[in-house]
Structure formats: structure tokens, C-alpha cells
Write an enzyme that holds these catalytic residues in place. Structure first.
Site, PDB file in Angstrom:
ATOM      1  N   GLY A 197       0.831  -1.195   0.000  1.00 50.15           N
ATOM      2  CA  GLY A 197       0.000   0.000   0.000  1.00 50.15           C
ATOM      3  C   GLY A 197       0.864   1.242   0.000  1.00 50.15           C
ATOM      4  CG  ASP A 208      -9.280   1.692   4.192  1.00 43.64           C
ATOM      5  OD1 ASP A 208      -9.825   2.088   5.234  1.00 43.64           O
ATOM      6  OD2 ASP A 208      -9.867   1.633   3.096  1.00 43.64           O
ATOM      7  CB  CYS A 259       3.272   3.284   5.903  1.00 42.38           C
ATOM      8  SG  CYS A 259       4.916   2.592   6.159  1.00 42.38           S
ATOM      9  CG  ASN A 275      -5.723  -7.139  -3.927  1.00 45.94           C
ATOM     10  OD1 ASN A 275      -5.300  -7.127  -2.776  1.00 45.94           O
ATOM     11  ND2 ASN A 275      -7.014  -7.201  -4.202  1.00 45.94           N
ATOM     12  CB  ALA A 276      -0.448  -6.695  -0.923  1.00 45.63           C
ATOM     13  CD  GLU A 279      -1.769   2.430  -3.948  1.00 45.64           C
ATOM     14  OE1 GLU A 279      -3.019   2.431  -3.998  1.00 45.64           O
ATOM     15  OE2 GLU A 279      -1.133   2.535  -2.889  1.00 45.64           O
ATOM     16  CB  ILE A 280      -4.816  -1.748  -4.684  1.00 46.04           C
ATOM     17  CG1 ILE A 280      -5.841  -2.654  -5.364  1.00 46.04           C
ATOM     18  CG2 ILE A 280      -5.488  -0.613  -3.928  1.00 46.04           C
ATOM     19  CD1 ILE A 280      -6.747  -3.387  -4.388  1.00 46.04           C
TER      20      ILE A 280
END
Length: 226
Positions: free
Chosen positions: A71, A174, A171, A151-152, A94-95
Site C-alpha cells: 500500500g 485503510d 504504513c 493486490n497484496a 499499490e492497488i
């Protein structure tokens, strides 16, 4: 900085924007997507992301990603860390498509020595990028860092071998305040099992948040995980 016209339309007012583009703050990690994902770590092609490590005549080989920022947003964290750890390979995931594209573009510009004003201001504010780059390293500054859109929560084992990563960073994730959305949080018991799989023995997870309830959630899950 953005140029804004006042209500009377008579003059421009300069106002500061924290972000280089206007986007949604978060994305739903459980939604369907059309991401191009390798079938397994052996099928991941890193040559386009870290080209300086490939097609060399000096025997230097790509060591694989060692630090992962999950993210990573605009990529500021991995960009700054890449100068502090110039001997490591860093990747941000990053998504959001627009955000990931900007992060990729800013890193490419940094490699060319042509950062945009947003990046220049960030580096100056943080005092980053001023360290002398070791001459004995096989690649130049910022060649050891990049960002991908993925998408991790779904695909980490598709990119990384068992025990590959040294450090993982989470870090300002959400917080997903609603109880029914807690399954979307980036730190959960099932996901920690995946992180443990891709982390090497003794590997580290770093978390930071400004939401007390989320910190207590993450801390409790990390403490309980074997």
C-alpha cells in the site's frame, strides 16, 4: 501548488495540495480486478521494472526484491528508503491504478535526474537523496526501487518465493472502521500466515498508523501470531 480562481473571478490564489493527483483515498481489495499477475514467482518478469540488473556482462545478477512496502501510495516511502539502503532492492505495491502509475513515472523521472516539483519538494522536506551513492554498487541511484500495481491481499505468493523478503512495511493502512469490513484490513490472521511465508527467518514487519483502534487491532494480531 494549484492555481485557484477566487469567487469574484478576479485573481488567482495559490494553495498547497498534499498529493499530486486527485484520487480516492482507498480501494476495495476484495473487488474483482483485471490485474496482470504471474502464475508463480518463477514467472514474474522483473527485467522491465529493474532493467539495470539485467543484460549485464559483469556477472551481476538480480538478487530479487528484499524490502516490500504494501500500500505504498505515491511511492515516497520506497523512494526515500532506496537511498538509505542502496544495496537493497525495494518494491512498492499499490492497488489504485492512477496512484501506481504516478509512482512508476516519478521513479523513472528520478532515474533520469528529472524529478517533478512534487518529488523535489518531498525530497527537500525530508532531507532525502542527499547521501553519496556508493561507487561500488552495481546500479545507480533509484535503479533499485520501483512500484507495481497489484493486490497484496491476493497475490503476494505469486510474486515472492518462500523466505524471500527481509522487511515488509504497512504504513497508514485503510482502517476499515465498520465491523463488517474488518476482513478487508491488511493485518489479519490469514494474511499474517502469507506474510510469514514470504518473509525470511528473522524478517521484520513494520506498521504505522494514526488510528488508535487500528493500532490495537494490528498489535494484537501480530502478538498472537506464532
Amino acid at each position: 501548488f494549484l492555481n485557484v480562481v477566487d469567487e469574484a473571478g478576479k485573481k488567482n490564489v495559490r494553495s498547497f495540495s498534499r498529493f499530486p493527483k486527485k484520487v480516492r483515498a482507498h480501494a476495495n481489495p476484495l473487488a474483482d480486478d483485471s490485474m496482470n499477475v504471474p502464475r508463480n514467482p518463477e514467472g514474474a518478469d522483473w527485467s522491465a521494472i529493474y532493467p539495470a540488473y539485467f543484460n549485464r556482462d559483469d556477472g551481476v545478477k538480480f538478487p530479487g526484491v528484499q524490502f516490500l512496502d504494501v500500500g505504498c501510495a505515491w511511492g515516497g516511502g520506497v523512494v526515500c528508503m532506496s537511498t538509505v539502503f542502496p544495496d537493497k532492492v525495494l518494491l512498492g505495491v499499490e492497488i489504485r491504478a492512477v496512484v501506481a502509475q504516478y509512482a512508476q513515472d516519478r521513479i523513472l523521472a528520478l532515474r533520469k535526474g528529472q524529478p517533478d516539483q512534487y518529488t523535489t519538494n518531498m525530497l527537500k522536506r525530508l532531507g532525502a537523496g542527499q547521501e553519496p551513492h556508493p561507487a561500488d554498487l552495481p546500479v545507480g541511484r533509484y535503479e533499485n526501487v520501483n512500484v507495481i500495481r497489484s493486490n497484496a491481499m491476493r497475490y503476494l505468493p505469486m510474486y515472492f518465493r518462500k523466505g524471500q523478503l527481509e522487511k515488509m512495511f504497512f504504513c497508514f493502512a485503510d482502517p476499515h472502521f465498520r465491523k463488517r469490513s474488518h476482513s478487508r484490513r491488511i493485518i489479519t490472521t490469514p494474511l499474517l500466515a502469507e506474510y510469514a511465508y514470504v518473509l525470511q527467518p528473522g524478517g521484520m514487519i513494520y506498521v504505522i498508523t494514526d488510528v488508535q483502534e487500528l493500532w490495537e487491532w494490528m498489535d494484537a494480531h501480530l502478538e498472537r501470531h506464532p
